[in-house]
Design an enzyme around this catalytic site. Structure first.
Site, PDB file in Angstrom:
ATOM      1  N   GLN A 121       1.255  -1.226   0.198  1.00 39.89           N
ATOM      2  CA  GLN A 121       0.039   0.478   0.063  1.00 39.89           C
ATOM      3  C   GLN A 121       1.122   1.044   0.346  1.00 39.89           C
ATOM      4  O   GLN A 121       1.355   1.099   1.345  1.00 39.89           O
ATOM      5  CB  GLN A 121      -1.050   0.078   1.401  1.00 39.89           C
ATOM      6  CG  GLN A 121      -1.610   0.912   1.528  1.00 39.89           C
ATOM      7  CD  GLN A 121      -2.458   1.594   1.008  1.00 39.89           C
ATOM      8  OE1 GLN A 121      -3.251   0.756  -0.358  1.00 39.89           O
ATOM      9  NE2 GLN A 121      -2.929   2.901  -0.049  1.00 39.89           N
ATOM     10  N   GLU A 133       0.815   4.466  -1.075  1.00 39.06           N
ATOM     11  CA  GLU A 133      -0.705   6.163  -0.895  1.00 39.06           C
ATOM     12  C   GLU A 133      -0.191   6.280   0.691  1.00 39.06           C
ATOM     13  O   GLU A 133      -0.653   5.539   1.120  1.00 39.06           O
ATOM     14  CB  GLU A 133      -1.877   6.113  -1.536  1.00 39.06           C
ATOM     15  CG  GLU A 133      -1.848   7.735  -1.380  1.00 39.06           C
ATOM     16  CD  GLU A 133      -3.301   7.559  -1.808  1.00 39.06           C
ATOM     17  OE1 GLU A 133      -4.694   6.736  -1.901  1.00 39.06           O
ATOM     18  OE2 GLU A 133      -4.319   8.806  -2.221  1.00 39.06           O
ATOM     19  N   GLY A 181     -10.848  -0.045   2.263  1.00 38.78           N
ATOM     20  CA  GLY A 181     -12.178  -0.371   1.529  1.00 38.78           C
ATOM     21  C   GLY A 181     -11.515  -0.623  -0.317  1.00 38.78           C
ATOM     22  O   GLY A 181     -11.247  -1.877  -0.555  1.00 38.78           O
ATOM     23  N   GLY A 182     -10.772   0.043  -1.049  1.00 40.82           N
ATOM     24  CA  GLY A 182     -10.091   0.404  -2.083  1.00 40.82           C
ATOM     25  C   GLY A 182      -9.148   0.897  -2.275  1.00 40.82           C
ATOM     26  O   GLY A 182      -8.753   2.591  -1.349  1.00 40.82           O
ATOM     27  N   HIS A 189     -16.575   4.103  -7.005  1.00 44.24           N
ATOM     28  CA  HIS A 189     -15.240   4.905  -6.791  1.00 44.24           C
ATOM     29  C   HIS A 189     -13.888   4.550  -7.285  1.00 44.24           C
ATOM     30  O   HIS A 189     -13.056   5.921  -8.240  1.00 44.24           O
ATOM     31  CB  HIS A 189     -15.303   4.592  -5.431  1.00 44.24           C
ATOM     32  CG  HIS A 189     -14.044   5.729  -4.346  1.00 44.24           C
ATOM     33  ND1 HIS A 189     -14.578   7.315  -3.728  1.00 44.24           N
ATOM     34  CD2 HIS A 189     -13.115   5.580  -4.264  1.00 44.24           C
ATOM     35  CE1 HIS A 189     -13.623   7.679  -4.385  1.00 44.24           C
ATOM     36  NE2 HIS A 189     -12.514   7.101  -3.775  1.00 44.24           N
ATOM     37  N   GLU A 190     -13.816   3.678  -6.995  1.00 37.84           N
ATOM     38  CA  GLU A 190     -11.517   3.462  -7.411  1.00 37.84           C
ATOM     39  C   GLU A 190     -11.958   3.104  -9.495  1.00 37.84           C
ATOM     40  O   GLU A 190     -11.065   3.999  -9.639  1.00 37.84           O
ATOM     41  CB  GLU A 190     -11.864   1.775  -7.087  1.00 37.84           C
ATOM     42  CG  GLU A 190     -12.217   0.967  -5.584  1.00 37.84           C
ATOM     43  CD  GLU A 190     -11.163   2.702  -4.904  1.00 37.84           C
ATOM     44  OE1 GLU A 190      -9.895   2.852  -5.195  1.00 37.84           O
ATOM     45  OE2 GLU A 190     -12.009   2.833  -3.312  1.00 37.84           O
ATOM     46  N   HIS A 245     -11.476   7.260 -10.286  1.00 36.47           N
ATOM     47  CA  HIS A 245     -10.142   7.455  -9.485  1.00 36.47           C
ATOM     48  C   HIS A 245      -8.925   6.979 -11.624  1.00 36.47           C
ATOM     49  O   HIS A 245      -8.411   7.595 -11.535  1.00 36.47           O
ATOM     50  CB  HIS A 245      -9.402   6.914  -8.756  1.00 36.47           C
ATOM     51  CG  HIS A 245      -9.261   7.161  -7.492  1.00 36.47           C
ATOM     52  ND1 HIS A 245      -9.295   8.054  -7.206  1.00 36.47           N
ATOM     53  CD2 HIS A 245      -9.464   6.424  -6.499  1.00 36.47           C
ATOM     54  CE1 HIS A 245      -9.043   8.835  -6.010  1.00 36.47           C
ATOM     55  NE2 HIS A 245      -9.704   7.841  -5.667  1.00 36.47           N
ATOM     56  N   TYR A 283     -12.689  14.185   1.126  1.00 32.43           N
ATOM     57  CA  TYR A 283     -13.251  13.164   0.170  1.00 32.43           C
ATOM     58  C   TYR A 283     -14.967  14.314   0.177  1.00 32.43           C
ATOM     59  O   TYR A 283     -15.024  14.393  -1.243  1.00 32.43           O
ATOM     60  CB  TYR A 283     -13.740  11.735   0.340  1.00 32.43           C
ATOM     61  CG  TYR A 283     -12.554  10.613   0.630  1.00 32.43           C
ATOM     62  CD1 TYR A 283     -12.786  10.389  -0.154  1.00 32.43           C
ATOM     63  CD2 TYR A 283     -11.681  11.353   1.118  1.00 32.43           C
ATOM     64  CE1 TYR A 283     -11.674   8.958  -0.521  1.00 32.43           C
ATOM     65  CE2 TYR A 283     -10.255   9.979   0.975  1.00 32.43           C
ATOM     66  CZ  TYR A 283     -10.479   9.313   0.381  1.00 32.43           C
ATOM     67  OH  TYR A 283      -9.562   8.280   0.588  1.00 32.43           O
TER      68      TYR A 283
END
Ligand SMILES: [Zn+2]
Length: 618
Positions: free
Chosen positions: A176, A178, A314-315, A341-342, A345, A429
């Site tokens: 991960q 970010e 979540g993602g 949502h993903e 992006h 967000y």
């Protein structure tokens, strides 16, 4: 050089027979002198004003016996100025084994390792300072190769035991990155202000399967050491935080008909991959619906990797390989909209990217806005409105935790050297979504704003952008040229009016240009010293103390003492007051004592500013 090179080893010094090995490596010297932070991103030490990565090639081995990644990171870079003779690279949780510079004509490598130094930052990891052998002209290319071995302090990698996986027969590793953890997977100019293409050869023991946020080529089976090398490339430039690796017992299932672009990856089995694919059967429809609302999808295919349950989010929108928590697989498809949502992006975040982490709302606010537009089309406007209402509640909860008078509750949080993770919350967000909704309402029709978003994506495609904050007022240069003290005072008034958006970096630049700290005019000190105390610009503190000791005019004393008390420096205020109380007039003594010894609330100005912001954006 202390490299291991035995028999069939593919990567110099990295691994043999499926295991990472390492000789005695001389450690790189530490320095206590911090290099300047990246001019476009306070969360990186990369000297991105001088040099930028346009492509990286990672040759690495993933070793589950040691929970380590080792290999060679090759950075193809371009000099952005004449006379480039130093590169600064971010890294964390790894040992740098060697640093090589490649001659652009002969291809030969020069070992720079012993000349390098590293500076360690508690929040941002380490800066590797590399003095180059050659000096480069603007626009010329250079190549660095860094050999490294990660350790268990690396923050991006999760190493799972067999028991922590779904099928419980093989270990598992995923990353991960970010916001600032890609620097623990490999050495990088780890800032979203830089985007590059990449290629990678990742090797693991059989039968582990490797997946990356890039396109795949046929893997190579290395029969001699029971490993397989997986080959990847990514032509579309990405910021480092979108680089992702997953290694484990993985299988792929295509979703939908022959025209579908969507797939799902997870551990195999009826209970896992097949169940997930069934739940995500509408994935391709979601992609098509989002594409119809936005502009053409540039990435090719779309794949979701469902991770083991310990995935902390979540993602995560890694291009071509969205990482998702199995908690989105409920059984009734009720959480599948998280995928919207993903998917969104793919345009805002992955194509148009925030330049730094204070601008995260450019990724998340736009993406939430688009996600709810698509959800409204698919599930009705009430569904999207309920999402917005729930989001607003979460937003308020986070703002109450942060406190309303901190920039972490604002659309543009000021980090001042903190780990950007500390500022991450629902604010970018939901406040971003509300801000965009507010702008949409000022347009004649929602269709006008939709066209704006489409144009915005096309205009800024494959770039990293910012909307203010660390960029000073547009006519800043005029003020720098000005020597008129009144203009300086007007400029400082404007800065004070937006002081919560001002960073140490901006203050340091202004001081370098205007020498406000050394300015004898007390009208400037009255504004400058409170500002420097507020943002934590320590260089001005001694002059601020002198300022309240050489003169005793209340108008000039009060703002400085108030700034000290408001910013957690009451002890300093008290100390300065004790030193000067015999010099001050009794009226001034009473006034300053009241500030120093009594509590007083944040200035009226701050409160007005917050309420104004709320009226506008809520
Ligand atoms: Zn997001």
């Amino acid at each position: 050089m202390k490299h291991i090179l035995i028999g069939s080893c593919i990567v110099v010094a990295a691994y043999c027979n499926g295991f990472l090995q390492q000789d005695d490596v001389p450690s790189i010297k530490q320095t206590t002198v911090a290099p300047p932070v990246c001019i476009n991103d306070l969360s990186s030490y990369a000297n991105c004003d001088a040099v930028t990565t346009y492509h990286f090639h990672l040759d690495a081995f993933v070793d589950f016996t040691q929970s380590a990644i080792g290999g060679n990171q090759t950075l193809n870079m371009t000099s952005l100025k004449d006379g480039l003779n130093q590169v600064v690279i971010d890294y964390q949780g790894m040992q740098i084994i060697s640093v090589l510079e490649q001659d652009q004509t002969t291809g030969a490598f020069t070992d720079l390792t012993s000349a390098c130094t590293h500076y360690d930052d508690a929040n941002l990891g380490s800066a590797l300072i590399i003095p180059l052998k050659n000096t480069y002209l603007k626009d010329s290319n250079l190549t660095l190769r860094l050999q490294y071995l990660t350790n268990l302090n690396g923050k991006a990698m999760s190493w799972l035991t067999e028991a922590q996986t779904a099928t419980k027969i093989m270990k598992y590793m995923f990353t991960q990155c970010e916001p600032i953890y890609c620097r623990s997977v490999a050495p990088f100019q780890d800032t979203p202000s830089i985007k590059s293409s990449y290629s990678a050869n990742i090797t693991a023991k059989n039968p582990y399967v490797v997946k990356l946020s890039g396109r795949e080529r046929e893997p190579t089976v290395n029969a001699n050491d029971n490993t397989t090398t997986y080959h990847f490339y990514q032509d579309i430039k990405i910021p480092s935080y979108l680089f992702a690796i997953a290694v484990g017992n993985l299988a792929v299932q295509h979703i939908g008909d022959q025209y579908s672009r969507s797939s799902v990856i997870s551990e195999p089995g009826v209970e896992f991959l097949e169940r997930y694919a069934n739940e995500l059967s509408e994935l391709d429809e979601l992609l098509n619906a989002t594409e119809a609302w936005m502009t053409p999808y540039i990435w090719g295919n779309y794949t979701i990797l469902i991770l083991p349950p310990s995935f902390p989010f979540g993602g995560m929108e890694n291009p071509l390989l969205t990482f998702a928590s199995p908690t989105i697989i409920v059984g009734d498809k009720s959480q599948v909209y998280v995928a919207t949502h993903e998917i969104a992006h793919s345009w805002t975040g992955n194509d148009v990217t925030c330049r730094d982490w204070s601008n995260l709302w450019l990724n998340e606010g736009f993406t939430v806005f688009e996600e709810r537009k698509v959800s409204a089309e698919r599930h009705g406007i009430d569904f999207a409105l309920r999402e917005a209402q729930l989001g607003n509640v979460s937003l308020w909860e986070d703002m109450r935790v942060f406190g309303l008078n901190t920039t972490y509750s604002a659309l543009y949080p000021v980090m001042n050297g903190a780990n950007p993770d500390d500022s991450f919350s629902n604010v970018p967000y939901e406040k971003g979504f509300q801000f965009l909704t507010y702008i949409e309402q000022q347009m004649k029709t929602p269709a006008d704003f939709r066209r704006f978003i489409q144009d915005y994506v096309l205009a800024h495609a494959q770039t990293s952008i910012t909307l203010g904050g660390d960029s000073s007022p547009p006519n800043f240069q005029d003020y720098i040229k000005a020597t008129d003290p009144q203009l300086k005072v007007i400029f400082l008034n404007r800065l004070l009016a937006r002081s919560t958006e001002v960073s140490v970096k901006v203050v340091a630049k202004i001081d370098a240009d205007l020498n406000c700290t050394g300015e004898p005019n007390p009208e400037i000190g009255q504004r400058w010293f409170p500002l420097t105390i507020q943002v934590g610009y320590g260089k001005a503190l001694a002059k601020a103390q002198y300022y309240v000791s050489y003169q005793g005019r209340l108008k000039y004393l009060q703002p400085v003492y108030r700034a000290l008390v408001d910013n957690g420096m009451r002890d300093t205020a008290y100390q300065w007051f004790l030193l000067n109380q015999n010099f001050y007039h009794p009226i001034a003594v009473d006034s300053i004592r009241a500030i120093v010894l009594q509590s007083h609330s944040p200035s009226q100005y701050t409160l007005e500013r917050i309420s104004y912001a709320m009226q506008r954006f809520w």
